[in-house]
Design an enzyme around this catalytic site. Sequence first.
Site, PDB file in Angstrom:
ATOM      1  N   HIS A  55       0.850  -1.188   0.000  1.00  9.31           N
ATOM      2  CA  HIS A  55       0.000   0.000   0.000  1.00  9.31           C
ATOM      3  C   HIS A  55       0.881   1.232   0.000  1.00  9.31           C
ATOM      4  CE1 HIS A  55      -3.126   2.856   1.090  1.00  9.31           C
ATOM      5  NE2 HIS A  55      -3.986   1.933   0.694  1.00  9.31           N
TER       6      HIS A  55
ATOM      7  N   ASP B 187      -8.201  -4.707  -0.636  1.00  9.95           N
ATOM      8  CA  ASP B 187      -8.671  -5.373  -1.846  1.00  9.95           C
ATOM      9  C   ASP B 187      -8.369  -6.860  -1.874  1.00  9.95           C
ATOM     10  OD1 ASP B 187      -9.835  -3.189  -3.129  1.00  9.95           O
ATOM     11  OD2 ASP B 187      -7.867  -2.417  -3.636  1.00  9.95           O
TER      12      ASP B 187
HETATM   13  N1  CMC Z   1       4.146  -7.635  -4.874  1.00 13.24           N
HETATM   14  C1  CMC Z   1       5.484  -7.793  -4.949  1.00 13.24           C
HETATM   15  N2  CMC Z   1       6.366  -6.797  -4.694  1.00 13.24           N
HETATM   16  C2  CMC Z   1       5.857  -5.612  -4.344  1.00 13.24           C
HETATM   17  C3  CMC Z   1       4.472  -5.367  -4.234  1.00 13.24           C
HETATM   18  C4  CMC Z   1       3.612  -6.450  -4.514  1.00 13.24           C
HETATM   19  N3  CMC Z   1       2.280  -6.273  -4.424  1.00 13.24           N
HETATM   20  N4  CMC Z   1       4.248  -4.078  -3.863  1.00 13.24           N
HETATM   21  C5  CMC Z   1       5.461  -3.530  -3.747  1.00 13.24           C
HETATM   22  N5  CMC Z   1       6.428  -4.445  -4.029  1.00 13.24           N
HETATM   23  C6  CMC Z   1       7.886  -4.250  -3.949  1.00 13.24           C
HETATM   24  C7  CMC Z   1       8.402  -3.406  -5.102  1.00 13.24           C
HETATM   25  O1  CMC Z   1       8.772  -4.206  -6.204  1.00 13.24           O
HETATM   26  C8  CMC Z   1       9.567  -2.706  -4.435  1.00 13.24           C
HETATM   27  O2  CMC Z   1      10.632  -3.628  -4.352  1.00 13.24           O
HETATM   28  P1  CMC Z   1      12.173  -3.115  -4.503  1.00 13.24           P
HETATM   29  O3  CMC Z   1      12.384  -2.232  -3.294  1.00 13.24           O
HETATM   30  O4  CMC Z   1      12.974  -4.362  -4.514  1.00 13.24           O
HETATM   31  O5  CMC Z   1      12.212  -2.355  -5.802  1.00 13.24           O
HETATM   32  C9  CMC Z   1       9.079  -2.458  -3.005  1.00 13.24           C
HETATM   33  O6  CMC Z   1       8.127  -3.497  -2.765  1.00 13.24           O
HETATM   34  C10 CMC Z   1       8.433  -1.104  -2.804  1.00 13.24           C
HETATM   35  O7  CMC Z   1       7.438  -0.976  -3.790  1.00 13.24           O
HETATM   36  P2  CMC Z   1       6.840   0.399  -4.343  1.00 13.24           P
HETATM   37  O8  CMC Z   1       6.271   0.200  -5.707  1.00 13.24           O
HETATM   38  O9  CMC Z   1       7.853   1.475  -4.146  1.00 13.24           O
HETATM   39  O10 CMC Z   1       5.675   0.645  -3.339  1.00 13.24           O
HETATM   40  P3  CMC Z   1       4.618   1.784  -3.476  1.00 13.24           P
HETATM   41  O11 CMC Z   1       4.324   2.213  -2.108  1.00 13.24           O
HETATM   42  O12 CMC Z   1       5.007   2.795  -4.469  1.00 13.24           O
HETATM   43  O13 CMC Z   1       3.386   1.026  -4.164  1.00 13.24           O
HETATM   44  C11 CMC Z   1       1.374  -0.116  -4.418  1.00 13.24           C
HETATM   45  C12 CMC Z   1       2.234   0.755  -3.514  1.00 13.24           C
HETATM   46  C13 CMC Z   1       0.000  -0.294  -3.770  1.00 13.24           C
HETATM   47  C14 CMC Z   1       1.145   0.562  -5.813  1.00 13.24           C
HETATM   48  C15 CMC Z   1       2.091  -1.486  -4.599  1.00 13.24           C
HETATM   49  O14 CMC Z   1       2.336  -2.098  -3.360  1.00 13.24           O
HETATM   50  C16 CMC Z   1       1.318  -2.425  -5.517  1.00 13.24           C
HETATM   51  O15 CMC Z   1       1.472  -2.337  -6.741  1.00 13.24           O
HETATM   52  N6  CMC Z   1       0.480  -3.336  -4.927  1.00 13.24           N
HETATM   53  C17 CMC Z   1      -0.351  -4.197  -5.700  1.00 13.24           C
HETATM   54  C18 CMC Z   1      -1.561  -3.412  -6.212  1.00 13.24           C
HETATM   55  C19 CMC Z   1      -2.611  -3.199  -5.138  1.00 13.24           C
HETATM   56  O16 CMC Z   1      -2.960  -4.120  -4.409  1.00 13.24           O
HETATM   57  N7  CMC Z   1      -3.138  -1.974  -5.074  1.00 13.24           N
HETATM   58  C20 CMC Z   1      -4.240  -1.655  -4.118  1.00 13.24           C
HETATM   59  C21 CMC Z   1      -3.855  -0.614  -3.148  1.00 13.24           C
HETATM   60  S1  CMC Z   1      -5.119  -0.446  -1.883  1.00 13.24           S
HETATM   61  C22 CMC Z   1      -6.493   0.194  -2.679  1.00 13.24           C
HETATM   62  C23 CMC Z   1      -6.440   1.674  -2.923  1.00 13.24           C
HETATM   63  O17 CMC Z   1      -5.978   2.431  -2.049  1.00 13.24           O
HETATM   64  O18 CMC Z   1      -6.915   2.121  -3.959  1.00 13.24           O
END
Ligand code: CMC
Length: 431
Positions: free
Chosen positions: A308, A365
Amino acid sequence: MPKNALLKIDEMEVTLPVMTGSEGEKAVDARKLRQDTGYIFYDQGYGNTGSCESTITYLDGDNGILRHRGYPIEQLAEHSEFVETAYLIIHGELPTPEQRKNFGQLLRQHAHIETQMQKLFEGFPKEAPAMVMLSSLVGSLAAFYPQLATNNFERDLQQFDLAAAIAISKIRTLGALVYRHKHGLPFLHPKDVPFCDNFLHLMFSEPYQDYAAIPEVTRALNLILLMHADHEQNCSTSTTRMVGSSGANLFSSLSAAIGALSGPLHGGANVAVMQMLQSIHDEHDDGTRFIQAAKDGTKSHRLMGFGHAVYRNFDPRAKLVGKACDIVLTKLGKSDPLLAIAKNLEQAALKDDYFISRKLYPNVDFYSGIIFRALGIPTEMFTVMFAIGRSPGWIANWKEVASNSKGRIYRPRQLYVGPVKRDYVPMAKRG
Ligand code: CMC
């Protein structure tokens, strides 16, 4: 608590005031920075920028805390229901019995869709995405209720209570009609029943056979809508505020918010979770192979429903929805192979160093789709359900913008990295 922050840019020193929120949140007030120094703060995606002061929702992502108007989400989930929480979020206080009754009546009075508006559906292809239709239809409310949507804060606020009730009630009804339109089913009239039962009726009743309400289903729907009712300055809520800050009316602002919610990284994630679980199931994987692929770090194999932008701990809503999922499936006597896969994934990820070290936990979700499936709501409608649930949060945020006499239009700055000045080249000399 310090009163000021000192910023040093080479030899230039600037003193910036420090602000503190009611839960001790700290901010540096940078509003005069550009005027005083010529500098802006660069913060792509506003991940570390407070765009407003708000009294609606408190979220502490590090500690997994979510409160609406001070009330913990766990207590609201246990004791409240969607309509009451919607009232709380919009009006700031839990309603008295009289206020609750009046609010419920207003929602019921405005549950119908006028014939003129129903005609809009005829123009949409059946294959049109549900959220695209919903966004257009909600925007059109400004055309059907021009007296509530004057693009003048003072006038619009005078009739805010009515506009808010119309918005919540009609987003629910329009959501159900979008489903019926997509499936070529005849439109039904709303009934004089509570909010969630009316939604289930509008979705699932047949012309000569009314949907038989099941209390567990209504309760689960109530809970899941309540779980989505507000979530601080997320993408769609910030969109509502951004659009509203120009003086735009409530309905136009909500239409934009629905567009923002439709993306897979926001409201569309619940659909992505189901697609992921289904593909794991179809490939006869118990989740082990998928987890390995997710750890290999490609975005296409992310563990959807995990991680998240704000929570670095359990999303408190995910815990509540996960528990509700078990209860609903047991009460309805249903078993879902996708739930077993989801549980395997959750257990494996929570023990795995990759997820632990990155503080990746299940978000709301992860389990919401399984509940929607158990309630008979098809995947194409999941994000619409999110929109129905989130409508109180958007409305409360619009009201906060509209009521702030000292507010200004949202207008961020940028760092220009394009070409520097150059002279126009006539067509004959090009190529
Ligand atoms: N599965 C595997 N690896 C992940 C995931 C995941 N779901 N989420 C983050 N990571 C890894 C990412 O690859 C990165 O690794 P590294 O440091 O080695 O590069 C690290 O964790 C940090 O990730 P980030 O992309 O910088 O994290 P973020 O805070 O920018 O992204 C997010 C948040 C929600 C977009 C992401 O966690 C994601 O894509 N999750 C899956 C999609 C999802 O479930 N979204 C719903 C969010 S809740 C509903 C809403 O609020 O609308």
